[in-house]
Design a protein around this motif. Structure first.
Motif, PDB file in Angstrom:
ATOM      1  N   LYS A   2       0.916  -1.207   0.109  1.00  0.00           N
ATOM      2  CA  LYS A   2       0.008   0.059   0.051  1.00  0.00           C
ATOM      3  C   LYS A   2       0.859   1.306  -0.141  1.00  0.00           C
ATOM      4  O   LYS A   2       1.912   1.227   0.649  1.00  0.00           O
ATOM      5  CB  LYS A   2      -0.826   0.109   1.283  1.00  0.00           C
ATOM      6  N   LYS A   3       0.431   2.426  -0.549  1.00  0.00           N
ATOM      7  CA  LYS A   3       1.069   3.495  -0.568  1.00  0.00           C
ATOM      8  C   LYS A   3       0.798   4.248   0.620  1.00  0.00           C
ATOM      9  O   LYS A   3      -0.491   4.409   0.926  1.00  0.00           O
ATOM     10  CB  LYS A   3       0.549   4.605  -2.002  1.00  0.00           C
ATOM     11  N   LYS A   4       1.693   4.754   1.048  1.00  0.00           N
ATOM     12  CA  LYS A   4       1.491   5.749   2.506  1.00  0.00           C
ATOM     13  C   LYS A   4       1.011   7.065   1.941  1.00  0.00           C
ATOM     14  O   LYS A   4       1.325   7.589   0.533  1.00  0.00           O
ATOM     15  CB  LYS A   4       3.024   5.897   3.318  1.00  0.00           C
ATOM     16  N   TYR A  60      -0.872   5.461   7.128  1.00  0.00           N
ATOM     17  CA  TYR A  60      -0.040   4.267   6.260  1.00  0.00           C
ATOM     18  C   TYR A  60      -0.978   3.766   5.075  1.00  0.00           C
ATOM     19  O   TYR A  60      -0.180   3.491   3.971  1.00  0.00           O
ATOM     20  CB  TYR A  60      -0.238   2.960   7.270  1.00  0.00           C
ATOM     21  N   ASP A  61      -2.309   4.258   5.021  1.00  0.00           N
ATOM     22  CA  ASP A  61      -2.778   4.244   3.620  1.00  0.00           C
ATOM     23  C   ASP A  61      -3.957   5.148   3.663  1.00  0.00           C
ATOM     24  O   ASP A  61      -4.421   5.698   4.396  1.00  0.00           O
ATOM     25  CB  ASP A  61      -3.063   2.796   3.128  1.00  0.00           C
ATOM     26  N   ARG A  62      -4.733   5.346   2.475  1.00  0.00           N
ATOM     27  CA  ARG A  62      -5.759   5.919   2.272  1.00  0.00           C
ATOM     28  C   ARG A  62      -7.128   5.499   3.235  1.00  0.00           C
ATOM     29  O   ARG A  62      -7.886   6.370   3.981  1.00  0.00           O
ATOM     30  CB  ARG A  62      -6.319   6.034   0.828  1.00  0.00           C
ATOM     31  N   SER A  63      -7.235   4.153   3.505  1.00  0.00           N
ATOM     32  CA  SER A  63      -8.381   3.793   4.264  1.00  0.00           C
ATOM     33  C   SER A  63      -8.128   4.281   5.742  1.00  0.00           C
ATOM     34  O   SER A  63      -9.209   4.455   6.479  1.00  0.00           O
ATOM     35  CB  SER A  63      -8.316   2.489   4.201  1.00  0.00           C
ATOM     36  N   ASP A  64      -6.942   4.597   6.286  1.00  0.00           N
ATOM     37  CA  ASP A  64      -6.554   4.859   7.483  1.00  0.00           C
ATOM     38  C   ASP A  64      -7.023   6.202   7.620  1.00  0.00           C
ATOM     39  O   ASP A  64      -7.580   6.775   8.647  1.00  0.00           O
ATOM     40  CB  ASP A  64      -5.219   4.623   7.942  1.00  0.00           C
ATOM     41  N   ASP A  95       1.041  11.296  -2.350  1.00  0.00           N
ATOM     42  CA  ASP A  95       1.552   9.963  -2.441  1.00  0.00           C
ATOM     43  C   ASP A  95       3.117  10.050  -1.798  1.00  0.00           C
ATOM     44  O   ASP A  95       3.679  10.930  -2.276  1.00  0.00           O
ATOM     45  CB  ASP A  95       1.511   9.266  -3.578  1.00  0.00           C
TER      46      ASP A  95
END
Length: 101
Positions: A2-4, A60-64, A95
């Motif tokens: 996953k992209k941070k 850590y990612d978009r969902s966070d 990103d």
């Protein structure tokens, strides 16, 4: 992998509301930092214009980040922001290309 994700938020207070806004923004720091998806969450105030605040956040990612915006304390401040701001909230999503230190 996953992209941070980095979020840089520019927040422009009405001059008469800058102290109240600063207090409300500061109240988010420890709560946000305790979220499992938060890498860092830092509040800044412009040296040139004390009515300008900048939140610098890494997730850590978009969902966070999406979960962060759904937290009750975030929902509450988002409801009150229009009364405190002189300009719309500016959100810049980036990103992360480097690894967090």
């Amino acid at each position: 992998m996953k992209k941070k994700l980095t979020l840089v938020a520019f927040i422009y207070a009405k001059p008469e509301c800058k102290d109240e806004l600063a207090t409300r923004l500061k109240s988010l720091i420890d709560l946000s930092r305790s979220e499992p998806g938060c890498i860092n969450y830092d509040l800044h105030q412009s040296s040139d214009d004390p009515t300008v605040f900048v939140m610098y956040e890494n997730w850590y990612d978009r969902s966070d980040l999406d979960q962060h915006f759904n937290m009750p304390y975030m929902q509450e401040i988002l409801k009150t922001l229009p009364d405190l701001l002189r300009a719309p909230l500016e959100l810049h999503y980036l990103d992360m290309l480097s690894q967090p230190s």
